[in-house]
Scaffold this active site. Sequence first.
Site, PDB file in Angstrom:
ATOM      1  N   SER A  76       0.821  -1.204   0.000  1.00 16.98           N
ATOM      2  CA  SER A  76       0.000   0.000   0.000  1.00 16.98           C
ATOM      3  C   SER A  76       0.867   1.272   0.000  1.00 16.98           C
ATOM      4  O   SER A  76       1.705   1.425  -0.873  1.00 16.98           O
ATOM      5  CB  SER A  76      -0.940  -0.072   1.205  1.00 16.98           C
ATOM      6  OG  SER A  76      -1.958   0.853   1.088  1.00 16.98           O
ATOM      7  N   ASP A  91      -9.484  -5.322  -5.028  1.00 17.36           N
ATOM      8  CA  ASP A  91      -8.904  -4.281  -4.173  1.00 17.36           C
ATOM      9  C   ASP A  91      -9.535  -2.930  -4.487  1.00 17.36           C
ATOM     10  O   ASP A  91      -9.389  -2.412  -5.588  1.00 17.36           O
ATOM     11  CB  ASP A  91      -7.385  -4.247  -4.412  1.00 17.36           C
ATOM     12  CG  ASP A  91      -6.636  -3.524  -3.321  1.00 17.36           C
ATOM     13  OD1 ASP A  91      -7.215  -2.593  -2.723  1.00 17.36           O
ATOM     14  OD2 ASP A  91      -5.471  -3.882  -3.072  1.00 17.36           O
ATOM     15  N   HIS A 137      -7.407  -5.684  -0.609  1.00 18.33           N
ATOM     16  CA  HIS A 137      -6.252  -4.986  -0.044  1.00 18.33           C
ATOM     17  C   HIS A 137      -5.530  -5.718   1.092  1.00 18.33           C
ATOM     18  O   HIS A 137      -4.305  -5.752   1.125  1.00 18.33           O
ATOM     19  CB  HIS A 137      -6.709  -3.610   0.441  1.00 18.33           C
ATOM     20  CG  HIS A 137      -5.644  -2.572   0.427  1.00 18.33           C
ATOM     21  ND1 HIS A 137      -5.061  -2.114  -0.729  1.00 18.33           N
ATOM     22  CD2 HIS A 137      -5.045  -1.899   1.424  1.00 18.33           C
ATOM     23  CE1 HIS A 137      -4.157  -1.206  -0.440  1.00 18.33           C
ATOM     24  NE2 HIS A 137      -4.123  -1.048   0.862  1.00 18.33           N
TER      25      HIS A 137
END
Length: 415
Positions: free
Chosen positions: A186, A356, A389
């Site tokens: 991320s 995601d 995610h």
Amino acid sequence: MSLLANTLCLLLFFSSSVLRVAQGSSRGSLGRKNGATTFPPSLLGDDGICASSVVIHGYKCQELQVTTADGYILSVQRIPEGRSGNGNNQTKQPVILQHGILVDGAQWLLNGPEQNLPLILADNGFDVWISNTRGTRFSRRHTSLDPSSKAYWDWSWDELASYDVPAVVEYVSSQTGQKPHYVGHSLGTLTVLASFSEGKLVNQLKSAALLSPIAYLSHLTTQLLDVAAKFYLDEFIRIFGISEFVPKGIPVQAFLKLVCTHPGVDCYDLLPVITGKNCCLNSSTIELLLKNAPQSTASKNLVHLAQTIRSGVLAKYNYVRPDYNFMHYGEASPPVYNLSNIPHDLPLFLSYGARDALSDVVDVQTLLDSLKSHDADKLSVHFIKDYAHLDFVMGVNAKDVVYNAVISFFNRQFN
Ligand SMILES: *[C@@H]1O[C@H](CO)[C@@H](O)[C@H](O)[C@H]1NC(C)=O
Ligand SMILES: *[C@@H]1O[C@H](CO)[C@@H](O)[C@H](O)[C@H]1NC(C)=O
Ligand SMILES: *[C@@H]1O[C@H](CO)[C@@H](O)[C@H](O)[C@H]1NC(C)=O
């Protein structure tokens, strides 16, 4: 897509969950006093990440400190070898793990030992270094600033890219005499990509594995974050200014309430709304995650992410007033990070998921477009149909789906 999304969404998700948990318990204090905040001492890992999450599984682990060029003292954990302790004297490849926003290095260690990336890497002969971003619970010291001051929180991901990541990379290199590999998740991918685009770290890292990569944020499928960034940024700045963003704090709750009343924003069942529908999380792991997160960040960091969502351009923090930008950058607009400048022979591994909501597939495609001149044999791209995610960090099957491929990729880099 992912940064702001990551932040705001996780915020929302976490704060609502944490509220629910807090309401059901008798423990009232969340550690706020006089506007300054401390983390509740009852959270997991008071003794440090090594003691709470590594040594208990039978691995060696050292708690270390790295000071950035701008004075932040970061905590770093080193897991020098696998559980069996074998190969102690062979030359091991160092790997740095960099987490994303609103979490800290403990995020890598929430699953069982056979499922955690750091321990899997250690058992595969790597020398593992877990970094913890400034402002998170074990990285709150500074050579001269106190975390209760505004000055301590005057940073965004620009500073993570120009100070935090380089400080950890230099430290690991100096301790091991080797070029480390890097794994980012991320926001931990954006910071290293930003550094690379400015020609930094490209000669100091052997390779980089980017999980749930975040660079462009214009196709955020998390409506909540999108709306927060586009319609409520000014309100956010008015409420928070330059300060510590304490996800469990009262101002954050008030801000979330505001955004959640916006027509069309669905604040019900926030985890899938924010991160996408994770396929493979263990409910015990989610409980641990909630005990370990969300961690503080700088409100300026969130504003910078919101600017990225709004503008669709990857640039440095925008002071908005041209004279302020000029003061900081010598230009009226913030300089752009041009990802096409990343050297084409830098080994990159990139893994992203169809579900995601933060690292949206369309935005990842924009990132891949900017890498289209990359040497084909130096870019390894993996698309995972079921993943969202958080699966990349704590999916129960992430070893088979992602980590084994990361390890083979590292083992193929000989430079
Ligand atoms: C490495 O370990 C082996 C066996 O454990 C030992 O014989 C050898 O001397 C060690 N080499 C170095 C350089 O320490
Ligand atoms: C989920 O976590 C619990 C507690 O750590 C563990 O006992 C269980 O085996 C895990 N389930 C899976 C599928 O990994
Ligand atoms: C980015 O860099 C590439 C190649 O270095 C160049 O062709 C392109 O024009 C640059 N883009 C911007 C927006 O400056």
